[in-house]
Each structure stands twice: as C-alpha cells, then as structure tokens.
Design a protein around this motif. Structure first.
Motif, mmCIF file in Angstrom:
data_model
loop_
_atom_site.group_PDB
_atom_site.id
_atom_site.type_symbol
_atom_site.label_atom_id
_atom_site.label_comp_id
_atom_site.label_asym_id
_atom_site.label_seq_id
_atom_site.Cartn_x
_atom_site.Cartn_y
_atom_site.Cartn_z
ATOM 1 N N LEU A 129 0.723 -1.110 -0.010
ATOM 2 C CA LEU A 129 -0.031 0.066 -0.123
ATOM 3 C C LEU A 129 0.803 1.358 -0.088
ATOM 4 N N GLU A 130 2.087 1.118 0.545
ATOM 5 C CA GLU A 130 2.844 2.402 0.514
ATOM 6 C C GLU A 130 3.081 2.682 -1.062
ATOM 7 N N ARG A 131 3.584 2.006 -1.694
ATOM 8 C CA ARG A 131 3.686 2.156 -3.067
ATOM 9 C C ARG A 131 2.394 2.574 -3.895
ATOM 10 N N LEU A 132 1.409 2.020 -3.525
ATOM 11 C CA LEU A 132 0.415 2.413 -4.200
ATOM 12 C C LEU A 132 -0.188 4.107 -3.825
ATOM 13 N N GLN A 133 0.232 4.290 -2.395
ATOM 14 C CA GLN A 133 0.175 5.625 -1.871
ATOM 15 C C GLN A 133 0.826 6.838 -2.468
ATOM 16 N N GLU A 168 2.062 6.272 -5.499
ATOM 17 C CA GLU A 168 1.469 6.235 -7.102
ATOM 18 C C GLU A 168 0.316 7.340 -7.043
ATOM 19 N N SER A 169 -0.525 7.288 -6.109
ATOM 20 C CA SER A 169 -1.545 8.250 -5.985
ATOM 21 C C SER A 169 -1.349 9.457 -5.619
ATOM 22 N N GLN A 170 -0.124 9.843 -5.142
ATOM 23 C CA GLN A 170 0.185 10.978 -4.587
ATOM 24 C C GLN A 170 -0.738 11.052 -3.137
ATOM 25 N N GLN A 171 -0.704 9.998 -2.202
ATOM 26 C CA GLN A 171 -1.158 9.751 -0.867
ATOM 27 C C GLN A 171 -2.784 10.022 -0.890
ATOM 28 N N ARG A 172 -3.323 9.554 -1.818
ATOM 29 C CA ARG A 172 -4.829 9.676 -2.073
ATOM 30 C C ARG A 172 -5.739 8.565 -2.012
ATOM 31 N N CYS A 173 -4.902 7.361 -1.794
ATOM 32 C CA CYS A 173 -5.871 6.031 -1.856
ATOM 33 C C CYS A 173 -6.556 5.831 -0.393
ATOM 34 N N TRP A 174 -7.654 5.341 -0.706
ATOM 35 C CA TRP A 174 -8.165 4.960 0.562
ATOM 36 C C TRP A 174 -8.091 3.304 0.668
ATOM 37 N N TYR A 175 -8.089 2.954 1.893
ATOM 38 C CA TYR A 175 -7.630 1.610 2.105
ATOM 39 C C TYR A 175 -8.908 0.633 2.862
ATOM 40 N N GLN A 176 -8.998 -0.358 2.126
ATOM 41 C CA GLN A 176 -10.296 -1.243 2.648
ATOM 42 C C GLN A 176 -9.404 -2.665 3.416
ATOM 43 N N ARG A 234 0.208 1.059 10.838
ATOM 44 C CA ARG A 234 1.007 1.234 9.331
ATOM 45 C C ARG A 234 0.410 2.062 8.408
ATOM 46 N N LEU A 235 -1.243 2.005 8.496
ATOM 47 C CA LEU A 235 -1.974 2.872 7.740
ATOM 48 C C LEU A 235 -1.614 4.467 8.180
ATOM 49 N N ARG A 236 -1.618 4.761 9.351
ATOM 50 C CA ARG A 236 -1.367 6.217 9.675
ATOM 51 C C ARG A 236 0.041 6.586 9.269
ATOM 52 N N LYS A 237 0.852 5.573 9.350
ATOM 53 C CA LYS A 237 2.271 5.758 8.696
ATOM 54 C C LYS A 237 2.263 6.203 7.326
ATOM 55 N N ALA A 238 1.552 5.349 6.503
ATOM 56 C CA ALA A 238 1.356 5.704 4.807
ATOM 57 C C ALA A 238 0.358 6.701 4.610
ATOM 58 N N GLN A 239 0.076 7.428 5.780
ATOM 59 C CA GLN A 239 -0.866 8.627 5.449
ATOM 60 C C GLN A 239 -2.023 8.296 4.912
ATOM 61 N N ILE A 240 -2.464 7.202 4.907
ATOM 62 C CA ILE A 240 -3.937 6.613 4.543
ATOM 63 C C ILE A 240 -5.025 7.589 5.308
ATOM 64 N N GLU A 241 -5.899 8.086 4.697
ATOM 65 C CA GLU A 241 -6.893 9.405 5.374
ATOM 66 C C GLU A 241 -8.362 8.562 5.513
ATOM 67 N N ALA A 259 0.281 -8.533 0.352
ATOM 68 C CA ALA A 259 0.957 -7.422 0.681
ATOM 69 C C ALA A 259 0.453 -6.368 1.737
ATOM 70 N N ASN A 260 -0.854 -6.553 1.815
ATOM 71 C CA ASN A 260 -1.736 -5.575 2.706
ATOM 72 C C ASN A 260 -2.553 -5.846 3.700
ATOM 73 N N LEU A 261 -2.715 -7.405 3.730
ATOM 74 C CA LEU A 261 -3.658 -7.748 4.742
ATOM 75 C C LEU A 261 -3.336 -7.311 6.232
ATOM 76 N N ALA A 262 -2.185 -7.180 6.684
ATOM 77 C CA ALA A 262 -2.000 -6.879 8.150
ATOM 78 C C ALA A 262 -0.932 -5.942 8.394
ATOM 79 N N HIS A 263 -0.199 -5.773 9.327
ATOM 80 C CA HIS A 263 0.688 -4.830 9.534
ATOM 81 C C HIS A 263 2.025 -5.009 8.844
ATOM 82 N N SER A 264 2.269 -6.153 8.278
ATOM 83 C CA SER A 264 3.633 -5.951 7.443
ATOM 84 C C SER A 264 3.144 -6.974 6.193
ATOM 85 N N GLU A 265 4.011 -6.852 5.238
ATOM 86 C CA GLU A 265 3.559 -7.797 4.304
ATOM 87 C C GLU A 265 3.705 -9.252 4.659
#
Ligand code: FMN
Length: 391
Positions: free
Chosen positions: A117-121, A123-131, A147-154, A214-220
């Motif tokens: 998700l960090e790479r996707l963030q 790629e999207s200039q920190q605009r992804c949502w995360y499910q 992890r989500l907070r660190k990746a700036q998921i809003e 890659a994104n199910l939990a706190h680490s890959e």
C-alpha cells in the motif's frame, strides 16, 4: 490505443475481456455465489426505475464534480477494492491507483491486494483509501492501523459482509482457491490463453516472483500460495460493533463501513462513529439471495442523518445507472468489475477507457435529464417503472 474507441460501452469491454481471460480468471472476476441471485439483482434493479426528464433548462455549462470531506472529485464515482487484481493485469493495483489519480477519483486499495500500500500511496500522491478485512482481535488490528497512519491513509474502509468465506461453487469447479494453488486445470487454461500467460502470469512471476499478501496486516504477508498466519479469514467471524467502536476511538481518519444493507446497521454505523457507509452486496460475491444495493438504498438513506454520506456499489455499468443512485440519495458510486474489464482488454489504457465511458455517458445523460450539476439530480426525476406513484 486507437482500437479502444470501438469499445463504446462497458458491456463492449466486458465482452472482449471475457474472450481474453482464462476460465479461472473469468470465474474469479465475474462470478457470484451459489445461484447468483445477488449478482443478477444488482444488475437488474436499475431497470425497475425510470427517469422523468426535464427540458429547457440550459445545461450548456455542465459539471460532473462532487466533493466529499473537502476533497473535490471529478466524477461521482470511484474504484471499489478488488483483491488479486494482479490476476487480470500485471501490476494492476498500481495502474488503478495512477489512473484514479489522473482521473481525480478515489481508489480503494483492497486488503487482499498484492502491491504494498505504501507504493500505491506514492503512485496516487497519498490519495488512496484502504479497505480492511479485519479479524475480531484488536491485538492484530492495532498494528495495521499504525501502518495505515504511517502511510498517510486518510480513509479506512472496513468490509463487514465477509465474516466467513462464501459458497463460490463456480470457483470450486474451476479449482480456483484462495490461497492460490496450481492445478492441471489452471495450467491447461493458461496454455489456451497464451497472451494472458505471457503478459500477466509469466511477467508477474519473472518480475516479482509469486505475489504476496502485501496489505492484509501490519507487515507484508506470505506468498499468495500460502496461508497467512491465523489463516486468510482467521477470526473475521468474531468482528462486531464493539470492534468498530474501539477502532473509531483509535483511528483519527475517516471511517467507512462497506457492505451495509439493513437500515438498522446504517443507524448503528452512525452511532458507532462511522463517517460514511457503502451500500453493497460485495458484487454478489458474499451472501446470495440479496436484494440489490439500489433497492436497499432508499431505506438505508432514510435511516441516517440527511448529510451523512451514503455511498453505493454493485452492478453499475452505465451513466444512467449512476444517475439513478444519485437521485435516490447516494453521494458517490463505486465500481469493481468495469475497470478490471478495461485492464484485461488494454491494461492502463483500458482502465482509462472505462472511466472515460462513464464520464462521457454521465455528461450526455445529465444534460438529457435536464441537470447541469450533480446536486440537481434528485428523487423527483425518478419513478418506479410501471407504477404511477413517486419514489
Ligand atoms: C475481482 C473482485 C475482487 C474483489 N475484492 C474485494 C476485496 O478485496 N474487498 C472488498 O471489500 N470487496 C471486494 N470486491 C467487491 C467490490 O469491492 C465491489 O463491492 C463490487 O465489485 C461492486 O460490484 P461491481 O463489480 O458490479 O461493480 C471484489 C470484487 C471483485 C469483482
């Protein structure tokens, strides 16, 4: 890709995608559960509502823009989370994230996706949502939130309709499983679709090895051929409203519940501090025998405060489908399969094309409906087909 202009509708893209995808990929992307009633309902309910359009309203200056939580989007639409999209196109999640950024629409990263998700963030200039697919165990949820907070998921979207694995008989027949396992049937299928085998399967294996959770939990997590610790669906059946309230207390960003169909759950979502909900039957991939999200929408909408954002997905293939949901009170509409059909046909350009089909249909259809802006699309423009009363 100029040949794309021959695909005039999402249905055109779907037909070509079905031709290109091996049976197991087709089954995974297109299939529903059990008898497919939820899947069919999600498509067919649009036909039960019809417009009564307005004329002479000067619709020359039209805009499809909407805003949500202070963020402006160019369409009242976004990409729903789709796990394992790597099976449709090499690096599909990254392509979805970057097309969503270009198109200024939201993209929801699936908890079952394979690009970190960090790479996707990025790629999207920190605009992804995360499910998230969450277990009912806060000890495992907390590190994921970090992890989500660190990746700036809003925006955190919690899917609430997958407490257990559904009965996907079609996938069992195709010997397609999660975690993924190779079988003779899959190999034969691949040989019959050499373009997919080279461009998707081999390219992915050669460039990144076997994709990982890659994104199910706190680490890959482990490769998708292995079970993550606690299992892919471990303890999801313990998830309850108590967890949602606990997450609300910890999560500073927006919180969205996906898979809400009952008005009482809509009320509970509001009481539990959610910021929005998505009316959804998971594209007909979880409980079978459901009514369509569009049919559930008016009751759900009536159960929440007027300005509480109600989002929706399931079966949207036309601009007119989107306009009907907006008229019934949805703030935004999400799609799952349409952009995957585009990806299967022409990669990133195909995803762009799927968005542009919706955009151009919306621009035309809103004018014909007599509306210049999305907030003019209201329930008085709809009637149940075959009846004379108003919605
Ligand atoms: C291939 C595929 C994978 C999906 N994976 C997820 C997922 O990981 N998480 C989730 O909440 N929903 C998932 N969904 C459901 C979608 O988010 C969405 O609810 C549904 O696709 C909407 O219906 P539509 O495909 O008719 O647009 C998936 C759907 C598809 C087709």
């Amino acid at each position: 890709m100029s040949a794309l202009k021959n695909f005039l509708s999402i249905a055109d893209l779907e037909r070509e995608a079905l031709r290109r995808m091996p049976a197991c990929v087709r089954g995974y992307v297109c299939g529903g559960t059990e008898d497919g009633q939820s899947l069919q309902e999600s498509r067919h309910h649009f036909g039960r509502w019809g417009f009564v359009h307005r004329g002479l309203r000067n619709v020359e200056q039209r805009s499809t823009k909407v805003s949500l939580w202070g963020q402006e989007y160019s369409l009242p639409m976004g990409f729903a989370p789709t796990g394992f999209s790597a099976i449709v196109m090499h690096d599909c999640d990254a392509a979805l994230a970057s097309v969503a950024r270009e198109a200024q629409i939201p993209f929801i990263i699936s908890g079952a996706s394979t690009v970190p998700l960090e790479r996707l963030q990025a790629e999207s200039q920190q605009r992804c949502w995360y499910q998230a697919y969450l277990p009912g165990d806060m000890e495992r949820v907390r590190p994921l939130l970090d992890r989500l907070r660190k990746a700036q998921i809003e925006v955190l979207v919690i899917t609430i309709d997958t407490c257990v694995a559904a009965n996907r008989e079609n996938l069992q027949r195709l010997r397609f499983t999660v975690p993924f396992q190779f079988s003779g049937k899959l190999l034969l299928d691949g040989m019959l679709h050499p373009r997919w085998s080279l461009n998707v399967f081999l390219r992915t294996l050669l460039q990144q090895g076997i994709p990982r959770f890659a994104n199910l939990a706190h680490s890959e997590g482990p490769a998708i051929t292995q079970n993550p610790s606690n299992g892919f669906r471990g303890e999801r059946d313990r998830l309850s409203w108590e967890h949602i309230r606990a997450i609300r207390a910890l999560w500073p960003g927006k919180l969205v519940l996906k898979g809400v169909m009952h008005p009482d759950d809509a009320r509970l979502a509001v009481e539990s501090g959610a910021d929005a909900l998505i009316v959804s039957t998971h594209g007909g991939r979880q409980l079978d025998g459901c009514i369509s999200p569009l049919q559930a929408l008016p009751e759900v909408k009536a159960a929440v405060p007027q300005d509480f954002p109600v989002l929706i997905d399931g079966g949207f293939r036309r601009g007119t489908d989107v306009l009907k949901a907006l008229a019934l009170g949805a703030r935004m509409v999400f799609t799952g399969r349409p952009q995957l059909f585009g990806a299967a046909v022409a990669g990133r350009d195909g995803i762009r094309h799927a968005v542009s089909i919706f955009r151009s249909e919306l621009m035309t259809d809103m004018a014909l409906l007599g509306c210049a802006h999305m907030d003019e699309i209201t329930a008085d423009l709809l009637r149940p087909v075959g009846e004379t009363s108003r919605p």
